[in-house]
Design a protein around this motif. Structure first.
Motif: not given
Length: 119
Positions: A85-92, A94-98
């Motif tokens: 959940g932590l990794v998925g939230t951070l990846v999501t 990061g993608l949205a931020w980018g």
């Protein structure tokens, strides 16, 4: 007129939202239902879940080596779902931020070009 959308206020809002998302992902994910989700349940009800191929396309992705369903591989079971959940939230995030940065940058470039044309 006052500028209510200051960069520091936006940054605080983003950090607070990310923090709440991470708390939910890490603290509440262990309480997720163990029952099959929608597609799995339908495949079980209609009895075609056993007809799936063993070598699914998802198993060929690089992330399959790290994650299995909604859990991280190679860590204690109690930590597997919160880590995923932590990794998925951070990846999501990061993608949205980018994507947001690219869209804003593109909008700024288009606005600047329009200003130059109108002069």
């Amino acid at each position: 007129m006052s500028n209510t959308n200051s960069p520091s206020r936006n940054r605080a809002f983003i950090i607070a939202g990310l923090g709440v998302s991470l708390l939910i992902a890490v603290l509440l994910s262990p309480f997720a239902s163990q029952n099959p989700d929608g597609l799995d349940r339908v495949s079980q009800d209609l009895k075609f879940d056993t007809k799936a191929t063993e070598e699914t396309p998802a198993k060929k992705l690089p992330f399959y080596q790290v994650f299995d369903e909604y859990a991280a591989r190679g860590v204690p079971e109690a930590l597997a779902t919160p880590i995923a959940g932590l990794v998925g939230t951070l990846v999501t995030f990061g993608l949205a931020w980018g994507v947001g940065k690219l869209v804003v940058r593109r909008h700024d470039i288009d606005s600047e070009r329009d200003e130059q044309v109108n002069r």
